[in-house]
Design a protein around this motif. Structure first.
Motif, short mmCIF file in Angstrom:
data_model
loop_
_atom_site.label_atom_id
_atom_site.label_comp_id
_atom_site.label_asym_id
_atom_site.label_seq_id
_atom_site.Cartn_x
_atom_site.Cartn_y
_atom_site.Cartn_z
N GLN A 100 0.83 -1.19 0.00
CA GLN A 100 0.00 0.00 0.00
C GLN A 100 0.87 1.25 0.00
OE1 GLN A 100 -2.62 -0.39 3.37
NE2 GLN A 100 -4.02 -1.74 2.28
N ARG A 183 -8.69 2.49 -2.62
CA ARG A 183 -8.45 1.05 -2.77
C ARG A 183 -7.85 0.47 -1.49
NH1 ARG A 183 -4.67 -1.26 -7.52
NH2 ARG A 183 -3.09 -0.06 -6.38
N ASN A 184 -6.92 1.21 -0.87
CA ASN A 184 -6.35 0.76 0.40
C ASN A 184 -7.45 0.54 1.44
OD1 ASN A 184 -3.85 0.95 -0.76
ND2 ASN A 184 -3.26 2.84 0.29
N GLU A 187 -9.48 -2.60 0.53
CA GLU A 187 -8.75 -3.86 0.68
C GLU A 187 -8.36 -4.17 2.13
OE1 GLU A 187 -5.59 -3.81 -2.21
OE2 GLU A 187 -6.97 -4.52 -3.79
N LYS A 188 -8.65 -3.26 3.04
CA LYS A 188 -8.49 -3.58 4.45
C LYS A 188 -9.54 -4.60 4.89
CE LYS A 188 -6.36 0.74 6.04
NZ LYS A 188 -6.54 1.97 6.87
N ARG A 190 -11.67 -6.41 2.23
CA ARG A 190 -11.89 -7.44 1.21
C ARG A 190 -11.11 -7.09 -0.05
NH1 ARG A 190 -15.32 -5.07 -2.43
NH2 ARG A 190 -16.64 -3.37 -1.64
N LYS A 191 -11.05 -8.04 -0.96
CA LYS A 191 -10.36 -7.81 -2.23
C LYS A 191 -11.21 -6.91 -3.12
CE LYS A 191 -8.39 -10.28 -6.20
NZ LYS A 191 -7.10 -9.56 -6.13
N MET A 192 -10.56 -5.93 -3.74
CA MET A 192 -11.30 -5.00 -4.59
C MET A 192 -11.76 -5.69 -5.87
SD MET A 192 -10.26 -1.18 -5.93
CE MET A 192 -9.26 -1.71 -7.31
N ASP A 196 -15.88 -2.19 -7.93
CA ASP A 196 -15.27 -1.21 -7.03
C ASP A 196 -14.38 -0.26 -7.82
OD1 ASP A 196 -16.39 -2.35 -4.71
OD2 ASP A 196 -14.74 -3.76 -4.51
#
Length: 291
Positions: A100, A183-184, A187-188, A190-192, A196
């Motif tokens: 990240q 995005r960070n 993705e904390k 779940r997977k983007m 998204d």
């Protein structure tokens, strides 16, 4: 991240940009014409995007909405390939173990990639702007337009508008910084997903385009300017000239259409890029095995 990953990002960005360009190109035509046409050369009545589209179709046919598409596709493919190659390569220098980027790192990567892209691709967009706002119904080829620019205005004309373009590096800097940070956050948990990416990409571009729009207008007008035009090429003076001629509203001609076009183009770019990245990785893996 390996060299092949950088190339995969560049290839998927180029492909995603081309697909997004095809989907949204009529809006690009409308916004470009709104930016380059002087209000004092019109009747003074505000023309909606729908009315402008109808006028173009009546005068030039459906193909009028796609004037310069071939050069635009070439331009966006090269632009996105260069941008993503430099962007991902620069990210490698900063990327934390968790993968990240901080806000400052995102801004730095975007600035370096944006400056490199501007310098390499400005001639392509000069040609595209000239083709998009041409007069009359005849559709010149890309090569014919290149020849005309060179013969009438010289080699220097291909780099007209480069100053505002370099200033406009702040546009992708803002866009990709917003994208990376959102995005960070996603993705904390779940997977983007591609969906998204679609909405985050749109939001980032809306903010970036709204902030930088006066320079987008100036860049378009400078790219259209001919050698015998005596208007100043200074950035600040260029802004003053537009305001003096067309009023403050002249800096924001076509803003609504441009924001809509930019948001959709960016949204589709990120959506398609997420889909194409896996394909690019697979193709590069096959090529490595065949060597």
């Amino acid at each position: 991240m390996s060299q092949n990953d950088n190339v995969a990002h560049a290839l998927s960005g180029a492909g995603g940009g081309a697909l997004a360009m095809v989907v949204t190109y009529p809006l690009i035509t409308l916004s470009t014409r709104a930016q380059t046409e002087s209000r004092k050369e019109k009747t003074g009545k505000k023309v909606s995007a729908v009315d402008a589209a109808k006028a173009i179709v009546q005068r030039e046919g459906i193909s009028g909405l796609y004037a310069g598409l071939d050069s635009a596709l070439f331009g966006i493919t090269i632009t996105n390939f260069i941008y993503y190659y430099f962007y991902e390569g620069t990210k490698n220098l900063y990327e934390a173990p968790a993968g990240q980027l901080t806000t400052l790192q995102s801004m730095s990567a975007g600035a370096i990639a944006g400056a490199a892209t501007c310098i390499f691709t400005n001639p392509i967009w000069v040609v595209n702007t000239r083709m998009t706002v041409r007069d009359g119904s005849a559709q010149p080829s890309t090569l014919a337009t290149v020849k005309d620019i060179y013969e009438r205005d010289g080699l220097k004309a291909f780099f007209s508008g480069l100053g505002p373009a370099l200033v406009l590096v702040i546009n992708p800097v803002l866009q990709y910084t917003i994208f990376e940070q959102l995005r960070n956050a996603v993705e904390k948990n779940r997977k983007m997903t591609s969906i998204d990416a679609f909405f985050i990409g749109a939001l980032g571009k809306i903010i970036a385009t709204s902030v930088t729009y006066p320079y987008i207008t100036l860049k378009a007008r400078l790219q259209l300017r001919r050698k015998d035009n005596t208007a100043s090429s200074s950035l600040i003076q260029g802004i003053k000239d537009i305001v003096a001629r067309d009023g403050l509203a002249g800096l924001y001609g076509g803003l609504t259409t441009k924001v809509l076009q930019s948001a959709l183009t960016s949204a589709f770019l990120f959506f398609f890029k997420e889909q194409l990245y896996a394909i690019a990785i697979a193709i590069l893996a096959i090529l490595r095995r065949t060597k």
